[in-house]
Design a protein around this motif. Structure first.
Motif, PDB file in Angstrom:
ATOM      1  N   ALA A 109     -31.951  48.408  80.604  1.00 10.47           N
ATOM      2  CA  ALA A 109     -32.728  48.540  79.366  1.00 10.47           C
ATOM      3  C   ALA A 109     -32.380  47.510  78.292  1.00 10.47           C
ATOM      4  N   ILE A 110     -31.126  47.086  78.215  1.00 19.52           N
ATOM      5  CA  ILE A 110     -30.766  46.140  77.147  1.00 19.52           C
ATOM      6  C   ILE A 110     -30.726  44.694  77.628  1.00 19.52           C
ATOM      7  N   ASN A 111     -31.173  44.461  78.849  1.00 18.59           N
ATOM      8  CA  ASN A 111     -31.166  43.102  79.398  1.00 18.59           C
ATOM      9  C   ASN A 111     -32.614  42.614  79.508  1.00 18.59           C
ATOM     10  N   ALA A 112     -33.030  41.819  78.543  1.00 15.53           N
ATOM     11  CA  ALA A 112     -34.427  41.358  78.481  1.00 15.53           C
ATOM     12  C   ALA A 112     -34.814  40.527  79.708  1.00 15.53           C
ATOM     13  N   GLN A 137     -43.779  58.344 102.686  1.00 16.93           N
ATOM     14  CA  GLN A 137     -42.528  58.736 102.021  1.00 16.93           C
ATOM     15  C   GLN A 137     -41.818  57.522 101.425  1.00 16.93           C
ATOM     16  N   SER A 138     -41.758  56.449 102.190  1.00 23.43           N
ATOM     17  CA  SER A 138     -41.115  55.241 101.667  1.00 23.43           C
ATOM     18  C   SER A 138     -41.872  54.689 100.465  1.00 23.43           C
ATOM     19  N   LEU A 139     -43.197  54.680 100.559  1.00 20.26           N
ATOM     20  CA  LEU A 139     -44.005  54.191  99.433  1.00 20.26           C
ATOM     21  C   LEU A 139     -43.763  55.010  98.171  1.00 20.26           C
ATOM     22  N   SER A 140     -43.590  56.312  98.337  1.00 27.56           N
ATOM     23  CA  SER A 140     -43.415  57.191  97.176  1.00 27.56           C
ATOM     24  C   SER A 140     -42.084  56.966  96.459  1.00 27.56           C
ATOM     25  N   LYS A 141     -41.151  56.285  97.072  1.00 28.09           N
ATOM     26  CA  LYS A 141     -39.834  56.049  96.461  1.00 28.09           C
ATOM     27  C   LYS A 141     -39.764  54.747  95.682  1.00 28.09           C
ATOM     28  N   ILE A 142     -40.675  53.837  95.934  1.00 27.41           N
ATOM     29  CA  ILE A 142     -40.560  52.484  95.384  1.00 27.41           C
ATOM     30  C   ILE A 142     -40.712  52.460  93.862  1.00 27.41           C
ATOM     31  N   VAL A 143     -41.790  53.022  93.331  1.00 24.98           N
ATOM     32  CA  VAL A 143     -42.009  52.969  91.871  1.00 24.98           C
ATOM     33  C   VAL A 143     -40.932  53.750  91.111  1.00 24.98           C
ATOM     34  N   PRO A 144     -40.555  54.961  91.550  1.00 23.06           N
ATOM     35  CA  PRO A 144     -39.448  55.630  90.844  1.00 23.06           C
ATOM     36  C   PRO A 144     -38.147  54.810  90.862  1.00 23.06           C
ATOM     37  N   ASN A 145     -37.875  54.118  91.964  1.00 23.77           N
ATOM     38  CA  ASN A 145     -36.689  53.257  92.009  1.00 23.77           C
ATOM     39  C   ASN A 145     -36.795  52.144  90.977  1.00 23.77           C
ATOM     40  N   TRP A 178     -19.964  48.460  82.658  1.00 25.76           N
ATOM     41  CA  TRP A 178     -20.890  47.365  82.978  1.00 25.76           C
ATOM     42  C   TRP A 178     -20.789  46.988  84.451  1.00 25.76           C
ATOM     43  N   VAL A 179     -19.574  47.008  84.994  1.00 25.62           N
ATOM     44  CA  VAL A 179     -19.387  46.716  86.420  1.00 25.62           C
ATOM     45  C   VAL A 179     -20.114  47.768  87.250  1.00 25.62           C
ATOM     46  N   THR A 180     -19.937  49.026  86.880  1.00 26.69           N
ATOM     47  CA  THR A 180     -20.607  50.119  87.598  1.00 26.69           C
ATOM     48  C   THR A 180     -22.118  49.966  87.508  1.00 26.69           C
ATOM     49  N   GLN A 181     -22.616  49.640  86.329  1.00 28.38           N
ATOM     50  CA  GLN A 181     -24.054  49.483  86.146  1.00 28.38           C
ATOM     51  C   GLN A 181     -24.593  48.341  87.008  1.00 28.38           C
ATOM     52  N   SER A 182     -23.893  47.228  87.052  1.00 26.06           N
ATOM     53  CA  SER A 182     -24.338  46.101  87.884  1.00 26.06           C
ATOM     54  C   SER A 182     -24.343  46.486  89.360  1.00 26.06           C
ATOM     55  N   ASN A 183     -23.297  47.180  89.793  1.00 23.52           N
ATOM     56  CA  ASN A 183     -23.262  47.652  91.184  1.00 23.52           C
ATOM     57  C   ASN A 183     -24.423  48.596  91.471  1.00 23.52           C
ATOM     58  N   ASP A 184     -24.719  49.483  90.537  1.00 26.33           N
ATOM     59  CA  ASP A 184     -25.849  50.413  90.700  1.00 26.33           C
ATOM     60  C   ASP A 184     -27.174  49.662  90.772  1.00 26.33           C
ATOM     61  N   MET A 185     -27.324  48.648  89.925  1.00 24.40           N
ATOM     62  CA  MET A 185     -28.557  47.838  89.931  1.00 24.40           C
ATOM     63  C   MET A 185     -28.746  47.165  91.287  1.00 24.40           C
ATOM     64  N   GLN A 204     -36.147  53.489  87.576  1.00 25.61           N
ATOM     65  CA  GLN A 204     -34.709  53.699  87.382  1.00 25.61           C
ATOM     66  C   GLN A 204     -34.006  52.369  87.116  1.00 25.61           C
ATOM     67  N   LEU A 205     -34.424  51.325  87.808  1.00 23.67           N
ATOM     68  CA  LEU A 205     -33.857  49.994  87.554  1.00 23.67           C
ATOM     69  C   LEU A 205     -34.131  49.556  86.118  1.00 23.67           C
TER      70      LEU A 205
END
Length: 186
Positions: A86-89, A69-77, A27-34, A80-81
């Motif tokens: 996924a389990i945090n409403a 290029q920057s615009l193309s990264k926003i929606v995939p990011n 969970w710590v890793t996931q929060s850091n990744d978020m 991923q978020l």
């Protein structure tokens, strides 16, 4: 036989404690990744906007490409978020709102890029730039909320991890002492 039962119970307790520790560490890793991904997404949006602004002033193709290029990264990011949370409403709702403004800002900048390529008079885009500014401000506000919410969760996860670590050590040490005592008494 009582000794054997105790050893098995101690092993199961230690396993469950270590499993709980590992889960809370994830969970710590996931929060850091978020937090990291949300911040990178904000940087991509700001980079795209800066590149667009300078491109409109000087027509440098490298800046148009950088913006795209920057615009193309926003929606995939953002997608991923959503997977990470996924389990945090609450965070899912935050991300839904964030995505709305991200898509509006992206579309706004893409319209400006397409229009500029057809007619390179930057003053014609002032109203588009103004509406895009509002989309950006809403995006930034929501992204900061997302990150601050995740930082609160991170603090909680770190506390839980620390507590689980102490419990795991205590269970393992206590079990070891009792097993050693049982061996000596036999």
């Amino acid at each position: 036989t009582a000794s054997l039962v105790f050893v098995v119970i101690s092993a199961i307790s230690a396993y469950l404690s270590i499993s709980s520790l590992r889960s809370s560490a994830e969970w710590v890793t996931q929060s850091n990744d978020m937090i990291s991904l949300a911040e990178r997404t904000e940087i991509e949006l700001l980079n795209a906007e800066s590149s667009l602004d300078v491109y409109l002033m000087n027509g440098n193709e490298a800046l148009r490409k950088n913006c795209s290029q920057s615009l193309s990264k926003i929606v995939p990011n953002l997608q991923q978020l959503k997977k990470l949370s996924a389990i945090n409403a609450v965070q899912q709702n935050n991300l839904d709102s964030l995505e709305v403004y991200a898509r509006l800002k992206i579309e706004n900048m893409q319209v400006i890029l397409r229009s500029y390529q057809k007619n390179s008079k930057p003053e014609r885009y002032q109203s588009l730039l103004a509406s895009g500014e509002q989309y950006k401000l809403n995006f930034l506000r929501l992204n900061h909320h997302l990150v601050s919410t995740e930082r609160i969760l991170l603090k909680k996860h770190k506390l839980i991890t620390a507590n689980n670590g102490l419990k795991a050590v205590a269970i393992i040490v206590l079990s070891s002492i009792l097993v050693f005592a049982l061996i000596i008494l036999m």
